[in-house]
Design an enzyme around this catalytic site. Structure first.
Site, PDB file in Angstrom:
ATOM      1  CB  CYS A   1      -0.979  -0.053   1.173  1.00 36.70           C
ATOM      2  SG  CYS A   1      -2.372   1.051   0.971  1.00 36.70           S
TER       3      CYS A   1
ATOM      4  CG  HIS B   1      -3.856  -3.539   3.705  1.00 39.52           C
ATOM      5  ND1 HIS B   1      -2.720  -3.063   4.320  1.00 39.52           N
ATOM      6  CD2 HIS B   1      -4.339  -2.511   2.969  1.00 39.52           C
ATOM      7  CE1 HIS B   1      -2.541  -1.794   3.962  1.00 39.52           C
ATOM      8  NE2 HIS B   1      -3.496  -1.435   3.141  1.00 39.52           N
TER       9      HIS B   1
END
Lengths: 245, 451
Positions: A92, A194
Site C-alpha cells: 500500500c 492487506h
C-alpha cells in the site's frame, strides 16, 4: 541457513495488521530450521547492510510524507540491496513510495525511491476510495490465487519496466480500471493487498523466502509445511469476497 | 407540525419489538428536520463520541442525570447513527412530538458526530478516545480527527468538551474547543512503561517526531510529551488519583476535581472502564451535578450488554466482552489472562458493523495468551482467520476448535468449562448480537432491548 528480515519504520507503517507479513515470513522460515534475525529500522536510522528481505508497510497520508523523506535518505542503500538480490516487499503506502512519484490528495508531489516503474496519483478526498476484498491471479509462477483486502485512495499506473503482480478477479487493484494489481520487477514487489497478504497466501510467502535465500545460498528447496490452517483462511477470505456485502 | 404528529403516531405503531433504528428512518423520511425538532426542548444535551467506551460512558451520565432528578432520554441500546438517535427521541416523545424528558444523553458514532453537532447543540460533549477501528469505513484515524477538529471550532462558546488528556491526538484536537475539561489517570501504577503493538498515534501532530512517554496506560493513552515543540499532556482537571484494578470484578477509583474528592467502586471491569468512569465524572463536573449523583450512578451501573456482564448458565458463568479493535481486544485479553479461564470462545464476524476486513486481528497481542491453559473455540464468519492468527501466535493446535456456527461453538465452549468456572466470550459486534439471541433463546439472557 540464516535469514535477516528488515522491517522498515514499523512504528509509522503499522497500519492494518501488516506486521502479520513479518510474522508469517519469520515463522515459515523458522519452521524449516532457518535462523531468523529481525531488524527494525526507525526513522533516521541507516539500513542494515546484511538485510535479505526488506518489508515496507502501509501508513496514513500524514505518515506517508514522513516516510517519503526517510526513504529518500535510504534510496541508495535500498537500491544497492535490491541490486545485490535482496528482496524488497512493500504494501500500500510503501508500494506507492517504491515508485517514481506519489501525488497526494492535496496535490503535493512526493518523489519515490524509483525501484518500481510505477506512478501513483491520489485524485482527491472527494473521489471514491478503492476499498474491499480482492481475489486475483498472481503472475509469479507457482503462486496461483491471491486473496486480500485493499483500501487506498491513490491510483497507480505501471510503466513498461514493471509487471503487474496479479490480475484482478474481484476488487479494484492498482487503479480500478486496467485490472492489474501490484507490480514487480526482479526482487522488488509492491501490492495493495492487506489482509495481511502473506499468512493467507503461503505460496507467495514461500516464494519470497526462496528468493531472499537465493542471494546467499543459491536455489534452495524449502520443505513443505502443514498449511491446512493457511489454506482454510485463504478459502474463507475468497468465499467472503464473492458474497456482496 | 403535521409531520411531527405523524411521527409520533407512527412511533406508537412502531413500538412493537426491539426496533431501535426503524422508527428513526421513518421519521427522517417524513420530516428531515425531525432530529432538530424533537431535540430542541431538551436541556441539557450531552453527546458522547469516540472509538471505545461510548455506550458505557453515556449510560453512566444518563444515570447520574436521572439520580439528580432529570428525566433523561438516551439511545441506550447503542444505535448511534443519525437514524438511531432519532429513533430514541421518537420513542420517548408524546403524540404531539414533544419529548417526555428534560435531558438528553446520546452516544454518537465518531464519523457521524460532525454532522449532528450543529443539530443537537450539546451543552457537554464527551470525547472518549480515538483508536484504530474499522478502517474500511472510517478510512483513517487522522481523517476522523481532522473532521472533529473542524466540528469543534463551530461549537457555541458555552459548550464544554470533556476530553482525555492522556490521548495525545484527541487532546490536541480538543484544543479547538471553546471550553475544555481534560480528564486523565494520575496513578502511574496502573500503567506500563512501554507502548503496545496496537498503539497508533505516537507522532506529534505539529512536529512529526515521536512522543516520549513516561507511562502508557492503554494503547497510546498515557503521560507523554513532544521532545521538540514541548506540547505535552494537558494537566487534567478531573483526575483518577488512585486506581485499584480487581480484574473481572471491577475497580476502585479515587476521583478528584476542584479540591473535591470521591472514591467510587465500579463493577465494570478493566482499565478501559476506569477511563469511562473518568469521562462520566468529567461530564458530571461540566454539568454541575453533585459528586453523590456520580457515585450512585457508577455504583449502581452493571456492565452493559456485552461489556463484561456475567450471566449464569447451568452451573457456569458466562462473561461477554465485546471486541472491535486491537486496543479493546488487548484490554479484554488482559482481563482474560488475569482470570485464567479454562475455556474461551472468540467469534469474529466481518459484516459492515464489525469491519469488513479482519486484518486487525494481526495487531492484537495474542502472543500474551499463550501461557494460558485453556481451550479456544474459534467461531464466526472469519473463524479460520482467527485460527490462523492464533497458529502464528504460537497457540497449540490441540487447544483449538474451529466451528463457524456460533450456537454449536457455544455448546463446545460450554462443555470445555469446568463446573463453577467462567466461560469467556469475545465476540465482534454482530457476533455479539447473534450470541445474545442464542443465549436468550436458551433462556440464559434477556433480549437486548430490555437491557
Amino acid at each position: 541457513m540464516e535469514l535477516v528480515l528488515v522491517h522498515l519504520f514499523p512504528d509509522l507503517l503499522n497500519l492494518y495488521g501488516d506486521r502479520g507479513n513479518l510474522i508469517a515470513l519469520r515463522e515459515r522460515a523458522r519452521r524449516r530450521g532457518i535462523r531468523v534475525t529481525v531488524r527494525q529500522v526507525r526513522l533516521e536510522e541507516p539500513l542494515p547492510r546484511d538485510g535479505d528481505l526488506f518489508l515496507v508497510g502501509g501508513g496514513e497520508d500524514r505518515q506517508q510524507t514522513l516516510v517519503a523523506q526517510a526513504l529518500r535518505g535510504s534510496t541508495g542503500q535500498l537500491r544497492s540491496a535490491a541490486q545485490s538480490g535482496a528482496v524488497v516487499f512493500a504494501v500500500c503506502g510503501g508500494y506507492q513510495l517504491l515508485g517514481h512519484a506519489y501525488r497526494t490528495a492535496e496535490g503535493q508531489e512526493l518523489s519515490g525511491v524509483g525501484l518500481l516503474d510505477v506512478v501513483t496519483e491520489h485524485p482527491g478526498h472527494n473521489t471514491r476510495r478503492l476499498v474491499g476484498d480482492v481475489v486475483a491471479t498472481c503472475t509469479v509462477p507457482g503462486v496461483g490465487e491471491l486473496v486480500g483486502f485493499e483500501n487506498h485512495g491513490g491510483r497507480t499506473r505501471l510503466g513498461p519496466g514493471a509487471r503487474p503482480l496479479a490480475t484482478v478477479r474481484v476488487g479494484f487493484g492498482n487503479n480500478g480500471e486496467d485490472g492489474t494489481e501490484g507490480a514487480w520487477c526482479g526482487t522488488v514487489f509492491g501490492t495493495y493487498l492487506h489482509g495481511p497478504v502473506l499468512p493467507k497466501n503461503p505460496r507467495f510467502a514461500d516464494y519470497l523466502l526462496r528468493l531472499a535465500l537465493r542471494r546467499r545460498y543459491g536455489d534452495v528447496h524449502l520443505q513443505s509445511l502443514d498449511d491446512r490452517a493457511e489454506e482454510a483462511a485463504h478459502a474463507a477470505a475468497a468465499a467472503r469476497a464473492r458474497v456482496p456485502r | 407540525m403535521a409531520a411531527g404528529r405523524a411521527v409520533a403516531t407512527l412511533t406508537r405503531l412502531l413500538r412493537v419489538g426491539g426496533g431501535t433504528v426503524l422508527p428513526g428512518r421513518v421519521a427522517r423520511w417524513l420530516c428531515p428536520q425531525a432530529l432538530e425538532v424533537l431535540s430542541s426542548s431538551l436541556e441539557p444535551v450531552v453527546l458522547v463520541s469516540g472509538t471505545n467506551g461510548k455506550t458505557t460512558t453515556a449510560r453512566l451520565v444518563a444515570r447520574a442525570l436521572e439520580i439528580a432528578g432529570l428525566r433523561t432520554v438516551h439511545n441506550r441500546a447503542g444505535a448511534n447513527l443519525h437514524a438511531g438517535l432519532l429513533a430514541s427521541l421518537v420513542v420517548a416523545s408524546d403524540l404531539r412530538g414533544r419529548p417526555r424528558a428534560q435531558a438528553g444523553v446520546f452516544e454518537v458514532d465518531e464519523a457521524t458526530l460532525p454532522s449532528v453537532l450543529p443539530i443537537l447543540r450539546p451543552r457537554v460533549l464527551v470525547l472518549t478516545n480515538l483508536f484504530r477501528d474499522q478502517l474500511d469505513r472510517y478510512a483513517e484515524v487522522e481523517r476522523v480527527a481532522e473532521a472533529w477538529r473542524h466540528a469543534l471550532k463551530r461549537l457555541p462558546p458555552s459548550a464544554a468538551v470533556c476530553y482525555p488528556a492522556d490521548d495525545p491526538q484527541v487532546a490536541e484536537v480538543a484544543q479547538q474547543a471553546p471550553v475544555g475539561v481534560p480528564f486523565g489517570i494520575e496513578d502511574a501504577s496502573a500503567g506500563r512503561d512501554t507502548l503496545e503493538e496496537a498503539a497508533d498515534v505516537r507522532y506529534c501532530y505539529r512536529c512529526g517526531v515521536p512522543y516520549r512517554y513516561t507511562v502508557a496506560f492503554l494503547s497510546h493513552a498515557g503521560h507523554y510529551a513532544c521532545p521538540v515543540c514541548g506540547w505535552a499532556r494537558p494537566r487534567p482537571s478531573v483526575r483518577a488519583e488512585e486506581v485499584q484494578l480487581r480484574g473481572a470484578a471491577g475497580s476502585g477509583v479515587r476521583l478528584a476535581w476542584d479540591g473535591e474528592s470521591v472514591t467510587v467502586q465500579t463493577s465494570l471491569p478493566g482499565l478501559y472502564n476506569v477511563y469511562n468512569v473518568l469521562a462520566a465524572a468529567a461530564a458530571c463536573h461540566a454539568l454541575g451535578l453533585p459528586a453523590r449523583a456520580l457515585r450512585e450512578a457508577v455504583e449502581s451501573t452493571r456492565p452493559a450488554f456485552g461489556r463484561g456482564e456475567r450471566l449464569a448458565w447451568d452451573g457456569v458463568a458466562v462473561q461477554i466482552l465485546l471486541v472491535k479493535n486491537p486496543a479493546g481486544f488487548n484490554e479484554a485479553l488482559r482481563l482474560v489472562v488475569l482470570e485464567r479461564p479454562r475455556s474461551l470462545l472468540v467469534a469474529i464476524n466481518d459484516r459492515t458493523a464489525d469491519g469488513k476486513d479482519p486484518s486487525w486481528l494481526w495487531d492484537v497481542d495474542f502472543e500474551g495468551l499463550c501461557d494460558l491453559e485453556a481451550h479456544v473455540t474459534a467461531s464466526g464468519l472469519r473463524a479460520e482467520e482467527l485460527a490462523l492468527r492464533l497458529k502464528y501466535a504460537g497457540w497449540p493446535e490441540e487447544a483449538l476448535t474451529v466451528e463457524r456456527d456460533l450456537a454449536r461453538a457455544l455448546r463446545i465452549a460450554r462443555q470445555r468449562t469446568p463446573p463453577g468456572g467462567v466461560l469467556f466470550c469475545l465476540p465482534t459486534y454482530t457476533a455479539l448480537l447473534e450470541l445474545r439471541q442464542i443465549l436468550s433463546r436458551w433462556g440464559v439472557a434477556p433480549p437486548f432491548w430490555e437491557d
